[in-house]
Design a protein around this motif. Structure first.
Motif, PDB file in Angstrom:
ATOM      1  N   ASP A  49       0.845  -1.203   0.000  1.00  0.00           N
ATOM      2  CA  ASP A  49       0.000   0.000   0.000  1.00  0.00           C
ATOM      3  C   ASP A  49       0.877   1.249   0.000  1.00  0.00           C
ATOM      4  O   ASP A  49       1.053   1.909   1.029  1.00  0.00           O
ATOM      5  N   LEU A  50       1.406   1.607  -1.183  1.00  0.00           N
ATOM      6  CA  LEU A  50       2.332   2.741  -1.282  1.00  0.00           C
ATOM      7  C   LEU A  50       1.641   4.065  -0.970  1.00  0.00           C
ATOM      8  O   LEU A  50       2.192   4.918  -0.257  1.00  0.00           O
ATOM      9  N   SER A  51       0.436   4.261  -1.488  1.00  0.00           N
ATOM     10  CA  SER A  51      -0.285   5.511  -1.220  1.00  0.00           C
ATOM     11  C   SER A  51      -0.575   5.664   0.269  1.00  0.00           C
ATOM     12  O   SER A  51      -0.408   6.747   0.848  1.00  0.00           O
ATOM     13  N   GLY A  52      -1.000   4.577   0.898  1.00  0.00           N
ATOM     14  CA  GLY A  52      -1.246   4.614   2.336  1.00  0.00           C
ATOM     15  C   GLY A  52       0.025   4.873   3.118  1.00  0.00           C
ATOM     16  O   GLY A  52       0.016   5.586   4.134  1.00  0.00           O
ATOM     17  N   PHE A  53       1.151   4.311   2.639  1.00  0.00           N
ATOM     18  CA  PHE A  53       2.455   4.525   3.275  1.00  0.00           C
ATOM     19  C   PHE A  53       2.813   6.011   3.279  1.00  0.00           C
ATOM     20  O   PHE A  53       3.254   6.562   4.290  1.00  0.00           O
ATOM     21  N   VAL A  54       2.613   6.682   2.138  1.00  0.00           N
ATOM     22  CA  VAL A  54       2.932   8.110   2.026  1.00  0.00           C
ATOM     23  C   VAL A  54       1.990   8.941   2.898  1.00  0.00           C
ATOM     24  O   VAL A  54       2.429   9.813   3.666  1.00  0.00           O
ATOM     25  N   LEU A  55       0.685   8.677   2.795  1.00  0.00           N
ATOM     26  CA  LEU A  55      -0.290   9.463   3.555  1.00  0.00           C
ATOM     27  C   LEU A  55      -0.099   9.286   5.067  1.00  0.00           C
ATOM     28  O   LEU A  55      -0.119  10.272   5.822  1.00  0.00           O
ATOM     29  N   SER A  56       0.073   8.043   5.516  1.00  0.00           N
ATOM     30  CA  SER A  56       0.247   7.806   6.953  1.00  0.00           C
ATOM     31  C   SER A  56       1.569   8.384   7.445  1.00  0.00           C
ATOM     32  O   SER A  56       1.647   8.913   8.563  1.00  0.00           O
ATOM     33  N   GLY A  57       2.612   8.298   6.603  1.00  0.00           N
ATOM     34  CA  GLY A  57       3.913   8.845   6.995  1.00  0.00           C
ATOM     35  C   GLY A  57       3.863  10.349   7.211  1.00  0.00           C
ATOM     36  O   GLY A  57       4.382  10.868   8.200  1.00  0.00           O
ATOM     37  N   ILE A  58       3.229  11.067   6.267  1.00  0.00           N
ATOM     38  CA  ILE A  58       3.107  12.522   6.415  1.00  0.00           C
ATOM     39  C   ILE A  58       2.242  12.865   7.621  1.00  0.00           C
ATOM     40  O   ILE A  58       2.558  13.768   8.407  1.00  0.00           O
ATOM     41  N   SER A  59       1.140  12.142   7.778  1.00  0.00           N
ATOM     42  CA  SER A  59       0.233  12.405   8.902  1.00  0.00           C
ATOM     43  C   SER A  59       0.920  12.163  10.240  1.00  0.00           C
ATOM     44  O   SER A  59       0.941  13.049  11.113  1.00  0.00           O
ATOM     45  N   LEU A  60       1.498  10.987  10.418  1.00  0.00           N
ATOM     46  CA  LEU A  60       2.101  10.643  11.701  1.00  0.00           C
ATOM     47  C   LEU A  60       3.346  11.476  11.972  1.00  0.00           C
ATOM     48  O   LEU A  60       3.584  11.903  13.114  1.00  0.00           O
ATOM     49  N   GLY A  61       4.153  11.718  10.935  1.00  0.00           N
ATOM     50  CA  GLY A  61       5.343  12.546  11.109  1.00  0.00           C
ATOM     51  C   GLY A  61       4.979  13.957  11.550  1.00  0.00           C
ATOM     52  O   GLY A  61       5.591  14.519  12.467  1.00  0.00           O
ATOM     53  N   SER A  62       3.965  14.540  10.919  1.00  0.00           N
ATOM     54  CA  SER A  62       3.533  15.893  11.278  1.00  0.00           C
ATOM     55  C   SER A  62       2.960  15.929  12.692  1.00  0.00           C
ATOM     56  O   SER A  62       3.231  16.854  13.464  1.00  0.00           O
ATOM     57  N   LEU A  63       2.174  14.910  13.039  1.00  0.00           N
ATOM     58  CA  LEU A  63       1.593  14.875  14.383  1.00  0.00           C
ATOM     59  C   LEU A  63       2.671  14.728  15.451  1.00  0.00           C
ATOM     60  O   LEU A  63       2.657  15.437  16.470  1.00  0.00           O
ATOM     61  N   LEU A  64       3.631  13.823  15.235  1.00  0.00           N
ATOM     62  CA  LEU A  64       4.682  13.621  16.224  1.00  0.00           C
ATOM     63  C   LEU A  64       5.537  14.875  16.395  1.00  0.00           C
ATOM     64  O   LEU A  64       5.851  15.285  17.512  1.00  0.00           O
TER      65      LEU A  64
END
Length: 484
Positions: free
Chosen positions: A207-222
């Motif tokens: 799930d490459l699209s999910g990988f990118v979206l979750s990475g940006i989301s979680l990285g920004s939140l952290l």
């Protein structure tokens, strides 16, 4: 669900004991925990060597968080594809290589890149290590195994500051990273010899699209949560948290359509897993807040030195370790639901007592209270980490471990954010230029009230939840003969 779910496929080699497996996994996690606490002690010295200001060194910490946020969600899918042993020992190797590069760093930029590589290894070690344990240990041994596994998380904060101080004072800060090399080599060898390589089912393409979206989301939140605890970073923190929430919403919309999303929120429909994630997340807000609030309160409110504050702060870690031998006996007697309700209320209200600490209190009394806070909280975290997987099928175990670990990391960071917001909010309302004892009281009350909400979800566990794991309410001989 049968014992088979938690066991690797049969092999010709005699299986090692669950304690040995747990300690093999724990050796890798010990590196990760020790590294974080040791590094914080050495940042001022490293800043001088690199010719930068001490605050600028915070990027060495946040770059590691960024790697964790991006790669933890992907760990389950990668372990399924390439095998849990292969991924786990590769993660150890990557972490050790990253450590060597950190030790050799000539500039801050080089160090940041090396920390990103270290974070990649750490992101795989934490959830995949837990997955290795889940697949290798029988259900009846899970509580004891999880207690052994969580020891590094308790020992690391105790050993980190004195080891860091010793290296910086008598050797060189680079030894902070060199110490990971022998631990990593031993762990790599033990994983190779004693851990079975188990692959999960492949559910379509990555799930490459999910990988990118979750990475940006979680990285920004952290990053946002972490920056909210710093002075003058409020606007940037709000911006990053907003970005994280927007990309998080985008990910949720994507996940509903994808056949095998990188973070599978349908796991939340599994009763024990969903309750454990929510209750554990609410409880971890207090766990994330107290290491931030207690040393700060002891220094600003009590006027203690950083060293003296650190000596008192380790009381919670010592209390946590004292609980470990009693964990299984309590669960066998009371079961998960009852014990989580009882120990949850006592532990959470214990942290609530911190709101009435004052400088005229005897320091030994404060130490004892913090010791028992850690004692009762330790029970909750071992119980949550164990009961979460009670109803998870074998083919979803890797997704569950990466999902659970992601929320663990996120909630610990959110705890710092909540504590900082409550502290600064009280200072603003009361027009205090610096934090006073009344402001710390407000912050402790806020995180305590949030953690108490976990009791709502603790009450949702069935009275028999995890009975096979805990040994509570075992089947009668008549039930066994009837096949029920």
């Amino acid at each position: 669900m049968s014992d088979q779910i938690f066991q690797a496929a049969p092999t010709r080699r005699a299986a090692p004991s669950f304690r040995f497996i747990a300690l093999i996994v724990a050796s890798a996690m010990f590196m990760e925990q020790l590294d974080a606490t040791v590094l914080a002690t050495a940042l001022p010295t490293m800043a001088r060597d690199f010719g930068v200001s001490a605050p600028a060194m915070s990027i060495a910490l946040t770059s590691y968080l960024l790697s964790l946020a991006i790669f933890i969600p992907a760990s389950g899918a990668i372990a399924d594809r390439y095998g849990s042993r292969t991924v786990f020992r590769t993660a150890i190797a990557v972490f050790v290589v990253g450590s060597l590069l950190c030790a050799q760093a000539p500039t801050l930029f080089f160090l940041v890149v090396a920390r990103l590589l270290q974070g990649l290894g750490g992101a795989m070690m934490i959830p995949v290590g837990r997955l290795v344990l889940m697949r290798s240990v029988a259900r009846k041994d899970m509580v004891s195994a999880m207690s052994w596994l969580l020891i590094p998380a308790l020992v690391g904060p105790i050993l980190g500051p004195p080891i860091g101080g010793m290296f910086v004072t008598y050797l060189d800060w680079r030894w902070i990273f060199y110490i990971n090399v022998p631990i990593g080599i031993i762990g790599f060898g033990l994983v190779t010899m004693f851990i079975e390589d188990v692959k999960g089912p492949r559910n379509g393409r990555f799930d490459l699209s999910g990988f990118v979206l979750s990475g940006i989301s979680l990285g920004s939140l952290l990053f946002g949560f972490e920056m909210s605890s710093r002075e003058g970073e409020g606007y940037l923190a709000v911006f990053l948290i907003s970005v994280g929430l927007l990309f998080g919403i985008a990910y949720l919309r994507h996940a509903r359509k994808h056949p095998s999303p990188i973070m599978d929120f349908s796991l939340m429909r599994v009763p024990t897993f969903g309750a454990s994630v929510i209750a554990g997340s609410l409880t971890r807000i207090s766990q994330g807040a107290t290491p931030f609030l207690i040393p700060l309160m002891l220094q600003l409110g009590f006027g203690l030195s950083a060293a003296a504050a650190g000596q008192i702060s380790i009381a919670t870690a010592l209390g946590s370790m004292a609980m470990k031998p009693l964990q299984l006996k309590i669960l066998r007697r009371l079961g998960f639901r009852t014990s989580l309700l009882i120990f949850g209320v006592i532990g959470t209200l214990g942290y609530g007592l911190c709101s009435i600490f004052r400088p005229d209190w005897p320091l030994p009394l404060i130490f004892i209270i913090l010791f028992f806070c850690g004692f009762f909280m330790s029970f909750q975290f071992t119980a949550y980490n164990t009961i979460a997987y009670d109803e998870i099928e074998r083919d979803r175990m890797s997704s569950a471990t990466s999902f659970y670990t992601t929320f663990q990391q996120l909630m610990l960071s959110l705890g710092i954010c909540v504590a900082a917001l409550a502290l600064h909010g009280s200072m603003y309302v009361r027009e205090h230029a610096t934090a006073e004892m009344s402001d710390f009281s407000v912050a402790f009350i806020v995180v305590t009230l949030i953690a108490l909400l976990a009791m709502v979800w603790n009450a949702r566990f069935s009275s028999n939840a995890g009975s096979e794991i805990s040994g509570h309410r075992k089947k009668s001989p008549e039930d066994a003969l009837s096949g029920h």
